[in-house]
Design a protein around this motif. Structure first.
Motif, PDB file in Angstrom:
ATOM      1  N   LEU A  39       0.811  -1.216   0.000  1.00 47.32           N
ATOM      2  CA  LEU A  39       0.000   0.000   0.000  1.00 47.32           C
ATOM      3  C   LEU A  39       0.845   1.267   0.000  1.00 47.32           C
ATOM      4  CD1 LEU A  39      -2.831  -1.142   2.428  1.00 47.32           C
ATOM      5  CD2 LEU A  39      -2.766  -1.246  -0.067  1.00 47.32           C
ATOM      6  N   ASP A  42       1.582   1.362  -3.835  1.00 44.99           N
ATOM      7  CA  ASP A  42       0.334   1.533  -4.581  1.00 44.99           C
ATOM      8  C   ASP A  42      -0.763   2.035  -3.640  1.00 44.99           C
ATOM      9  OD1 ASP A  42      -1.810   1.428  -6.320  1.00 44.99           O
ATOM     10  OD2 ASP A  42      -1.722  -0.734  -6.652  1.00 44.99           O
ATOM     11  N   SER A  44      -3.408   3.665  -4.037  1.00 42.85           N
ATOM     12  CA  SER A  44      -4.797   3.508  -4.484  1.00 42.85           C
ATOM     13  C   SER A  44      -5.351   2.131  -4.121  1.00 42.85           C
ATOM     14  CB  SER A  44      -4.901   3.740  -5.988  1.00 42.85           C
ATOM     15  OG  SER A  44      -4.212   2.734  -6.703  1.00 42.85           O
ATOM     16  N   ALA A  46      -5.291   0.889  -1.320  1.00 42.54           N
ATOM     17  CA  ALA A  46      -5.925   1.002  -0.002  1.00 42.54           C
ATOM     18  C   ALA A  46      -7.443   1.077  -0.149  1.00 42.54           C
ATOM     19  CB  ALA A  46      -5.397   2.221   0.737  1.00 42.54           C
ATOM     20  N   ASP A  47      -7.913   1.670  -1.239  1.00 47.97           N
ATOM     21  CA  ASP A  47      -9.356   1.728  -1.482  1.00 47.97           C
ATOM     22  C   ASP A  47      -9.913   0.324  -1.720  1.00 47.97           C
ATOM     23  OD1 ASP A  47      -9.375   4.501  -1.238  1.00 47.97           O
ATOM     24  OD2 ASP A  47      -9.081   4.806  -3.391  1.00 47.97           O
ATOM     25  N   VAL A  48      -9.142  -0.516  -2.403  1.00 50.22           N
ATOM     26  CA  VAL A  48      -9.565  -1.904  -2.649  1.00 50.22           C
ATOM     27  C   VAL A  48      -9.637  -2.651  -1.319  1.00 50.22           C
ATOM     28  CG1 VAL A  48      -9.000  -4.075  -3.815  1.00 50.22           C
ATOM     29  CG2 VAL A  48      -8.559  -1.891  -4.966  1.00 50.22           C
ATOM     30  N   LYS A  50     -10.094  -1.400   1.608  1.00 43.96           N
ATOM     31  CA  LYS A  50     -11.227  -0.872   2.375  1.00 43.96           C
ATOM     32  C   LYS A  50     -12.552  -1.415   1.841  1.00 43.96           C
ATOM     33  CE  LYS A  50     -13.366   3.305   4.119  1.00 43.96           C
ATOM     34  NZ  LYS A  50     -13.393   4.755   4.110  1.00 43.96           N
ATOM     35  N   GLU A  51     -12.668  -1.559   0.510  1.00 41.59           N
ATOM     36  CA  GLU A  51     -13.886  -2.141  -0.066  1.00 41.59           C
ATOM     37  C   GLU A  51     -14.086  -3.568   0.427  1.00 41.59           C
ATOM     38  OE1 GLU A  51     -14.442  -1.935  -4.321  1.00 41.59           O
ATOM     39  OE2 GLU A  51     -13.503   0.038  -4.368  1.00 41.59           O
ATOM     40  N   ARG A  55     -13.107  -1.408   6.421  1.00 40.72           N
ATOM     41  CA  ARG A  55     -12.314  -0.716   7.430  1.00 40.72           C
ATOM     42  C   ARG A  55     -11.035  -0.189   6.791  1.00 40.72           C
ATOM     43  NH1 ARG A  55     -11.796  -5.258  11.934  1.00 40.72           N
ATOM     44  NH2 ARG A  55     -10.462  -3.695  12.892  1.00 40.72           N
ATOM     45  N   THR A  56     -10.341   0.675   7.512  1.00 43.13           N
ATOM     46  CA  THR A  56      -9.067   1.185   7.012  1.00 43.13           C
ATOM     47  C   THR A  56      -7.883   0.503   7.691  1.00 43.13           C
ATOM     48  OG1 THR A  56      -9.121   2.992   8.613  1.00 43.13           O
ATOM     49  CG2 THR A  56      -9.996   3.452   6.392  1.00 43.13           C
TER      50      THR A  56
END
Length: 87
Positions: A39, A42, A44, A46-48, A50-51, A55-56
């Motif tokens: 992460l 890359d 971005s 992190a959005d995957v 989280k999906e 959670r983060t």
């Protein structure tokens, strides 16, 4: 980022995260194949993560059966790998 393989484990983590380092080491020591999504390299992705988890928190471990763990203990990971007959 490529989408995680359906038959593989995907580990979303970062080099500064102690739990990520521990989980990565555990998978390495068990000889389990996985895809590591860095992460830091890359952000971005992190959005995957989280999906997947809602959670983060990291690490996020995505299993072949589409289940996942967030910040799992070594026992949690080992139990799931045994359930999936991966170890």
């Amino acid at each position: 980022m490529t989408s995680p393989a359906e038959s593989a484990i995907t580990l979303f983590g970062a080099d500064w995260c102690r739990d990520c380092i521990r989980t990565k080491k555990q998978l390495d020591e068990l000889g389990v194949e996985y895809t590591y999504v860095d992460l830091v390299a890359d952000p971005s992705a992190a959005d995957v993560a989280k999906e997947i988890s809602g959670r983060t928190n990291i690490p996020v471990v995505l299993y072949p059966d589409s289940s996942h763990h967030v910040e799992p203990s070594n026992a949690d990971v080992e139990s799931k790998l045994r359930e999936l007959s991966l170890i």
